[in-house]
Design an enzyme around this catalytic site. Structure first.
Site, PDB file in Angstrom:
ATOM      1  N   ASP A   1      -0.156   5.216   0.766  1.00  0.00           N
ATOM      2  CA  ASP A   1      -0.412   6.244   1.787  1.00  0.00           C
ATOM      3  C   ASP A   1      -0.658   5.628   3.169  1.00  0.00           C
ATOM      4  O   ASP A   1      -1.487   4.736   3.325  1.00  0.00           O
ATOM      5  CB  ASP A   1      -1.617   7.094   1.372  1.00  0.00           C
ATOM      6  CG  ASP A   1      -1.405   7.749   0.015  1.00  0.00           C
ATOM      7  OD1 ASP A   1      -0.230   8.022  -0.332  1.00  0.00           O
ATOM      8  OD2 ASP A   1      -2.395   7.963  -0.698  1.00  0.00           O
TER       9      ASP A   1
ATOM     10  N   ASP B   1       0.865  -1.164   0.000  1.00  0.00           N
ATOM     11  CA  ASP B   1       0.000   0.000   0.000  1.00  0.00           C
ATOM     12  C   ASP B   1       0.921   1.238   0.000  1.00  0.00           C
ATOM     13  O   ASP B   1       2.092   1.135   0.337  1.00  0.00           O
ATOM     14  CB  ASP B   1      -0.880  -0.026   1.256  1.00  0.00           C
ATOM     15  CG  ASP B   1      -1.616   1.283   1.447  1.00  0.00           C
ATOM     16  OD1 ASP B   1      -2.287   1.731   0.502  1.00  0.00           O
ATOM     17  OD2 ASP B   1      -1.506   1.858   2.556  1.00  0.00           O
TER      18      ASP B   1
HETATM   19 MG    MG Z   1      -3.017   3.276   3.237  1.00  0.00          MG
END
Ligand code: MG
Ligand code: ZN
Length: 201
Positions: free
Chosen positions: A15, A13
């Site tokens: 952010d 992932d």
């Molecule tokens: Mg995230």
């Protein structure tokens, strides 16, 4: 050896996992990596893992940035990783709005299935590192080993909901470098190779 040697894949992932999640990140300047991320990515590269970023970027559908803006942000990310000798093997993103009900927005599995089809990824030999329950739900759905990082405002909710859902998380890490330590060690201890499965096309 006729059998192809399969490598471990790590889905990442973005952010809240690699960089501070400060809301919609719409410019390269807004992407601030967490401490140790550059070095940790390079360590994963050296371990032989392939790395794919898997990220929801609804800011595109919301009109807050263009696909070109996203490419500029990822160019900056790649440049920073390069300084540490690291790289990403691919970047997969969903540009849609949650209400578009697309198949690629996490926790929907389309981006991972795309990697399976087009990039020869064996999801059974993969890890998924993320900070949100949607990341862990996706890992669970596709059979990837979920690694939750407690590095954002969403992490605790993810941990609570995972316990509630009884999802199998491989590891809960307090930082991205700690997640990488665990993955490298865990991958070494696993018997990934199943020759009968690998020789089949
Ligand atoms: Mg995230
Ligand atoms: Zn999508």
């Amino acid at each position: 050896m006729g059998a192809q040697v399969q490598r471990t894949t790590v889905f990442l992932d973005r952010d809240g996992t690699l960089n501070h999640d400060s809301g919609y990140i719409t410019s390269p300047e807004a992407l601030i990596l967490f401490p140790g991320v550059v070095e940790s990515i390079a360590r994963l590269n050296r371990s032989g893992s392939r790395l794919f970023l898997v990220t929801n970027q609804s800011a595109i559908a919301r009109g807050l940035m263009t696909v070109e803006d996203l490419h500029l942000i990822h160019q900056k990310l790649r440049e920073e990783l390069e300084v540490g000798g690291g790289w990403l093997d691919g970047i997969l993103f969903c540009p849609h709005h949650p209400e578009d009900t697309c198949d690629c927005r996490k926790p929907n599995p389309d981006l991972i299935q795309q990697a399976t089809r087009e990039l020869n990824v064996d999801v059974a030999q993969s890890y998924f590192v993320g900070d949100k329950s949607t990341d862990m739900k996706l890992a669970h759905t596709v059979g990837s080993i979920g690694v939750l990082v407690m590095t954002s405002q969403f992490s605790q909710e993810a941990l609570d909901s995972m316990k509630h859902q009884n999802y199998n998380i491989g590891f809960v890490a307090s930082s991205f470098p700690e997640a990488v330590d665990w993955i490298i060690q865990d991958a070494r201890g696993r018997k990934w190779n199943e020759p009968d499965k690998l020789v089949k096309k």
